[in-house]
Motif scaffolding. Structure first.
Motif, mmCIF file in Angstrom:
data_model
loop_
_atom_site.group_PDB
_atom_site.id
_atom_site.type_symbol
_atom_site.label_atom_id
_atom_site.label_comp_id
_atom_site.label_asym_id
_atom_site.label_seq_id
_atom_site.Cartn_x
_atom_site.Cartn_y
_atom_site.Cartn_z
ATOM 1 N N PRO A 186 0.821 -1.220 0.000
ATOM 2 C CA PRO A 186 0.000 0.000 0.000
ATOM 3 C C PRO A 186 0.849 1.262 0.000
ATOM 4 N N LEU A 187 0.261 2.320 -0.517
ATOM 5 C CA LEU A 187 0.943 3.609 -0.581
ATOM 6 C C LEU A 187 0.764 4.374 0.725
ATOM 7 N N VAL A 188 1.798 5.097 1.102
ATOM 8 C CA VAL A 188 1.729 6.026 2.228
ATOM 9 C C VAL A 188 2.368 7.337 1.784
ATOM 10 N N VAL A 189 2.211 8.363 2.593
ATOM 11 C CA VAL A 189 2.843 9.652 2.309
ATOM 12 C C VAL A 189 4.165 9.729 3.054
ATOM 13 N N GLY A 190 5.195 10.176 2.357
ATOM 14 C CA GLY A 190 6.500 10.356 2.996
ATOM 15 C C GLY A 190 7.335 11.361 2.228
ATOM 16 N N HIS A 191 8.517 11.625 2.753
ATOM 17 C CA HIS A 191 9.440 12.580 2.141
ATOM 18 C C HIS A 191 10.305 11.835 1.132
ATOM 19 N N GLY A 192 10.359 12.350 -0.095
ATOM 20 C CA GLY A 192 11.066 11.654 -1.158
ATOM 21 C C GLY A 192 12.463 12.145 -1.442
ATOM 22 N N ASP A 193 12.981 13.051 -0.625
ATOM 23 C CA ASP A 193 14.351 13.555 -0.844
ATOM 24 C C ASP A 193 15.051 13.674 0.498
ATOM 25 N N TRP A 194 15.117 12.550 1.209
ATOM 26 C CA TRP A 194 15.625 12.523 2.578
ATOM 27 C C TRP A 194 17.153 12.496 2.577
ATOM 28 N N GLU A 195 17.721 13.588 2.127
ATOM 29 C CA GLU A 195 19.178 13.749 2.110
ATOM 30 C C GLU A 195 19.601 14.654 3.260
ATOM 31 N N SER A 196 20.847 14.490 3.688
ATOM 32 C CA SER A 196 21.352 15.308 4.777
ATOM 33 C C SER A 196 21.275 16.794 4.445
ATOM 34 N N GLN A 197 21.410 17.135 3.164
ATOM 35 C CA GLN A 197 21.351 18.542 2.775
ATOM 36 C C GLN A 197 19.984 19.168 3.061
ATOM 37 N N ASN A 198 18.951 18.345 3.259
ATOM 38 C CA ASN A 198 17.612 18.871 3.530
ATOM 39 C C ASN A 198 17.242 18.846 5.010
ATOM 40 N N LEU A 199 18.176 18.439 5.863
ATOM 41 C CA LEU A 199 17.924 18.375 7.302
ATOM 42 C C LEU A 199 18.873 19.312 8.039
ATOM 43 N N ARG A 200 18.381 19.919 9.111
ATOM 44 C CA ARG A 200 19.231 20.775 9.942
ATOM 45 C C ARG A 200 19.101 20.328 11.400
ATOM 46 N N TRP A 201 20.232 20.422 12.121
ATOM 47 C CA TRP A 201 20.316 19.898 13.486
ATOM 48 C C TRP A 201 20.963 20.928 14.400
ATOM 49 N N GLN A 202 20.558 20.901 15.651
ATOM 50 C CA GLN A 202 21.251 21.612 16.715
ATOM 51 C C GLN A 202 21.757 20.537 17.657
ATOM 52 N N GLY A 203 23.030 20.203 17.540
ATOM 53 C CA GLY A 203 23.539 19.041 18.248
ATOM 54 C C GLY A 203 22.897 17.795 17.655
ATOM 55 N N THR A 204 22.199 17.024 18.483
ATOM 56 C CA THR A 204 21.511 15.833 17.996
ATOM 57 C C THR A 204 20.010 16.051 17.824
ATOM 58 N N SER A 205 19.563 17.289 18.016
ATOM 59 C CA SER A 205 18.131 17.593 17.909
ATOM 60 C C SER A 205 17.817 18.206 16.547
ATOM 61 N N PRO A 206 16.793 17.710 15.868
ATOM 62 C CA PRO A 206 16.442 18.283 14.560
ATOM 63 C C PRO A 206 15.795 19.652 14.726
ATOM 64 N N THR A 207 16.189 20.590 13.880
ATOM 65 C CA THR A 207 15.594 21.924 13.914
ATOM 66 C C THR A 207 14.690 22.182 12.722
ATOM 67 N N THR A 208 15.058 21.660 11.550
ATOM 68 C CA THR A 208 14.245 21.913 10.353
ATOM 69 C C THR A 208 14.437 20.811 9.322
ATOM 70 N N VAL A 209 13.330 20.384 8.744
ATOM 71 C CA VAL A 209 13.353 19.546 7.547
ATOM 72 C C VAL A 209 12.846 20.403 6.396
ATOM 73 N N HIS A 210 13.636 20.473 5.340
ATOM 74 C CA HIS A 210 13.302 21.297 4.178
ATOM 75 C C HIS A 210 12.759 20.441 3.030
ATOM 76 N N ASP A 211 12.421 21.111 1.932
ATOM 77 C CA ASP A 211 12.085 20.479 0.651
ATOM 78 C C ASP A 211 10.781 19.688 0.703
ATOM 79 N N TRP A 212 9.707 20.356 1.087
ATOM 80 C CA TRP A 212 8.420 19.688 1.231
ATOM 81 C C TRP A 212 7.697 19.496 -0.084
#
Length: 311
Positions: free
Chosen positions: A187-213
């Motif tokens: 079955p199909l679900v909704v997810g992020h199709g460009d899960w690259e490190s360049q699209n994620l931002r972190w403060q230490g080990t905590s995520p701050t922003t996921v880009h490219d929606w």
């Protein structure tokens, strides 16, 4: 460089949406960008991100609905401020809150695999009840079953290039992977199709922003996870993650969801792990770029294909 005419169109749209202010083009941190990004600082003191790209108005509107749902659920992402609008006949524009905090992580260690996979699992869980409709065909780097029936999704500019530059082994692997992925009835679900490190931002080990929606997709969960497991280490230059990093990513995703993938889901995950690298290896060959993804693909494809049930 953003064309002067494009900038004027975006300035006019921002004036109508937010009033007077200053528009500044934002240079991408990585290559291969499919959109133009601007920062607009309104005279009211509000900073917004403005994104322009050639895309379906309906698809971007659906992506924005899902992004807003994720933001409302507390997921680390920008909140959409407008619906999608037609800027030109071939361009769509929208705005979202400006988020610049956090750093991109460069590495493939197991701790990062665990953090990245857990964050993806959190997003898929948030979007679990959302219908996987209205998103259309996936972006080309995750599109292994284009509606045209061709091996690669159509792109007139790319298709006009000398395809003989693409090694036959890349096309052969792509055919095998595409066949395996299109056989599944998961079955199909909704997810992020460009899960690259360049699209994620972190403060230490905590995520701050996921880009490219605007890279949201409707695909089997295992395919979304698999593609991410192969691409999650990519920063400014896309590549294929080390085998052990991909395995750690898939394992941690399962742990985060409390459910082990079935045998078929495992095979689909490993098959999908190859597709972004195949897409990038093709591009490297056509543009005569350094063979970063191609080299990793050559080294890792036999083992990944075996795990995908492809002999």
């Amino acid at each position: 460089m953003v064309a002067v005419s494009m900038r004027k169109d975006v300035e006019a749209w921002c004036l109508q949406a937010f009033g007077h202010g200053q528009l500044t083009p934002v240079l991408p941190e990585a290559g291969g960008q499919m959109s133009d990004l601007f920062r607009f600082d309104s005279n009211r003191g509000e900073a917004v991100a403005v994104k322009v790209r050639p895309e379906s108005l309906e698809r971007i509107d659906r992506c924005l609905q899902l992004q807003a749902f994720a933001a409302d659920a507390g997921f680390p992402c920008a909140r959409p401020l407008t619906a999608a609008h037609r800027l030109r006949a071939d361009m769509v524009v929208h705005a979202e809150s400006w988020r610049s905090s956090g750093q991109m992580y460069a590495g493939s260690d197991h701790d990062f695999a665990a953090r990245s996979a857990s964050l993806l699992a959190r997003l898929v869980a948030i979007l679990e009840g959302e219908a996987p409709t209205g998103l259309g065909a996936p972006p080309p780097w995750i599109s292994w079953n284009p509606p045209t029936g061709s091996l690669w999704p159509p792109n007139p500019a790319i298709d006009a290039m000398d395809q003989n530059l693409v090694p036959e082994r890349v096309n052969a692997i792509a055919r095998s992977v595409s066949e395996r992925l299109t056989q599944t009835t998961l079955p199909l679900v909704v997810g992020h199709g460009d899960w690259e490190s360049q699209n994620l931002r972190w403060q230490g080990t905590s995520p701050t922003t996921v880009h490219d929606w605007d890279s949201l997709v409707a695909l089997p969960e295992a395919a979304i996870v698999g593609a991410a497991s192969g691409a999650f280490t990519s920063t400014t230059i896309p590549t294929l993650a080390p085998m052990e990093a991909s395995e750690a990513f898939i394992d941690r995703y399962e742990e985060a969801t409390g459910r082990r993938f079935t045998h078929e889901e495992r095979e689909i995950a490993w098959a999908a792990s190859l597709w972004p690298a195949l897409h990038n290896a093709r591009g490297e060959s056509l543009f005569k770029s350094p063979p970063t993804a191609l080299s990793e693909l050559t080294n890792q494809a036999p083992a990944r294909l075996r795990l995908a049930g492809i002999r």
